[in-house]
Scaffold this motif. Structure first.
Motif, PDB file in Angstrom:
ATOM      1  N   ILE A 106       0.885  -1.187  -0.161  1.00 17.92           N
ATOM      2  CA  ILE A 106      -0.018  -0.098  -0.101  1.00 17.92           C
ATOM      3  C   ILE A 106       0.931   1.430   0.052  1.00 17.92           C
ATOM      4  N   CYS A 107       1.974   1.207   0.923  1.00 20.39           N
ATOM      5  CA  CYS A 107       2.876   2.320   0.844  1.00 20.39           C
ATOM      6  C   CYS A 107       3.438   2.673  -0.506  1.00 20.39           C
ATOM      7  N   GLY A 108       3.939   1.614  -1.164  1.00 16.34           N
ATOM      8  CA  GLY A 108       4.693   1.754  -2.501  1.00 16.34           C
ATOM      9  C   GLY A 108       3.774   2.253  -3.430  1.00 16.34           C
ATOM     10  N   TYR A 126       0.140  -6.062  -1.054  1.00 15.87           N
ATOM     11  CA  TYR A 126       0.005  -5.549   0.291  1.00 15.87           C
ATOM     12  C   TYR A 126       1.311  -6.268   1.153  1.00 15.87           C
ATOM     13  N   LEU A 127       1.928  -5.338   1.962  1.00 13.30           N
ATOM     14  CA  LEU A 127       3.116  -5.857   2.789  1.00 13.30           C
ATOM     15  C   LEU A 127       2.660  -5.701   4.261  1.00 13.30           C
ATOM     16  N   SER A 128       2.762  -7.290   4.660  1.00 13.99           N
ATOM     17  CA  SER A 128       2.122  -7.273   6.052  1.00 13.99           C
ATOM     18  C   SER A 128       3.264  -7.062   7.019  1.00 13.99           C
ATOM     19  N   CYS A 129       3.057  -5.878   7.941  1.00 12.01           N
ATOM     20  CA  CYS A 129       3.927  -5.758   9.136  1.00 12.01           C
ATOM     21  C   CYS A 129       3.736  -6.620  10.423  1.00 12.01           C
ATOM     22  N   SER A 130       2.519  -6.812  10.636  1.00 10.32           N
ATOM     23  CA  SER A 130       2.074  -7.646  11.899  1.00 10.32           C
ATOM     24  C   SER A 130       0.695  -8.144  11.439  1.00 10.32           C
TER      25      SER A 130
HETATM   26  N1  SME Z   1       1.348  -2.380   5.109  1.00  8.32           N
HETATM   27  C1  SME Z   1       2.476  -1.609   4.395  1.00  8.32           C
HETATM   28  C2  SME Z   1       3.753  -1.754   4.712  1.00  8.32           C
HETATM   29  C3  SME Z   1       4.421  -0.844   5.822  1.00  8.32           C
HETATM   30  S1  SME Z   1       3.862  -1.118   7.404  1.00  8.32           S
HETATM   31  O1  SME Z   1       2.441  -1.337   7.673  1.00  8.32           O
HETATM   32  C4  SME Z   1       4.485  -0.345   8.688  1.00  8.32           C
HETATM   33  C5  SME Z   1       1.966  -1.887   2.884  1.00  8.32           C
HETATM   34  O2  SME Z   1       1.409  -2.766   2.447  1.00  8.32           O
HETATM   35  O3  SME Z   1       2.647  -1.005   2.343  1.00  8.32           O
END
Ligand code: SME
Length: 139
Positions: A63-65, A85-89
């Motif tokens: 999501i950030c990218g 999506y990048l999962s942090c937790s």
């Molecule tokens: N969930 C984010 C990554 C950053 S962490 O939430 C701190 C993403 O999908 O870009």
């Protein structure tokens, strides 16, 4: 005391604390910066909440990218339904990412994770966008 110089990172950290302390559903609050050397990557800045492995994120990833490329606020009320999506937790359920623009240039973003599904309100989005608009002058 009135003339104490406060660094940008100190200001950003204070904003993270203020938001995390005052909004029950904000469980991770942090800033990512555009890489200062112009590499198409986000670099983790000040944050409040659990440590994250995502200290650098390529533009386009997660999501950030995606926000680093679209320059538009991204609200996900259910991160489990996101393909990119990048999962942090595992506990995170919803997320909002707001870009910080310096004119046409993307300079940073505010990222907030919530452990409650569907928790991001229109009022919260409006407030966070106002904060990010004001923060533009710090860059
Ligand atoms: N969930 C984010 C990554 C950053 S962490 O939430 C701190 C993403 O999908 O870009």
């Amino acid at each position: 005391i009135l003339n104490k110089e406060v660094t940008r990172d100190e200001k950003l950290f204070a904003i993270c604390e203020l938001l995390a302390d005052n909004v029950d559903t904000f469980d991770w609050v942090g800033f990512y910066m555009a890489d200062p050397e112009g590499k198409k990557e986000l670099v983790l800045g000040p944050f409040v909440g659990p440590a994250t492995d995502h200290k650098r994120i390529p533009f386009g990833r997660g999501i950030c990218g995606q926000v680093a490329e679209s320059h538009e606020t991204f609200v996900s009320q259910d991160v489990k339904s996101e393909e990119n999506y990048l999962s942090c937790s595992v506990s995170v359920q919803s997320e909002i990412v707001v870009p910080i623009m310096k004119g046409e240039e993307f300079v940073a973003q505010l990222d907030i994770d919530s452990n409650t599904k569907g928790s991001i309100t229109d009022e919260q989005q409006k407030l966070l966008e106002e904060i990010c608009e004001k923060l533009s002058r710090e860059f």
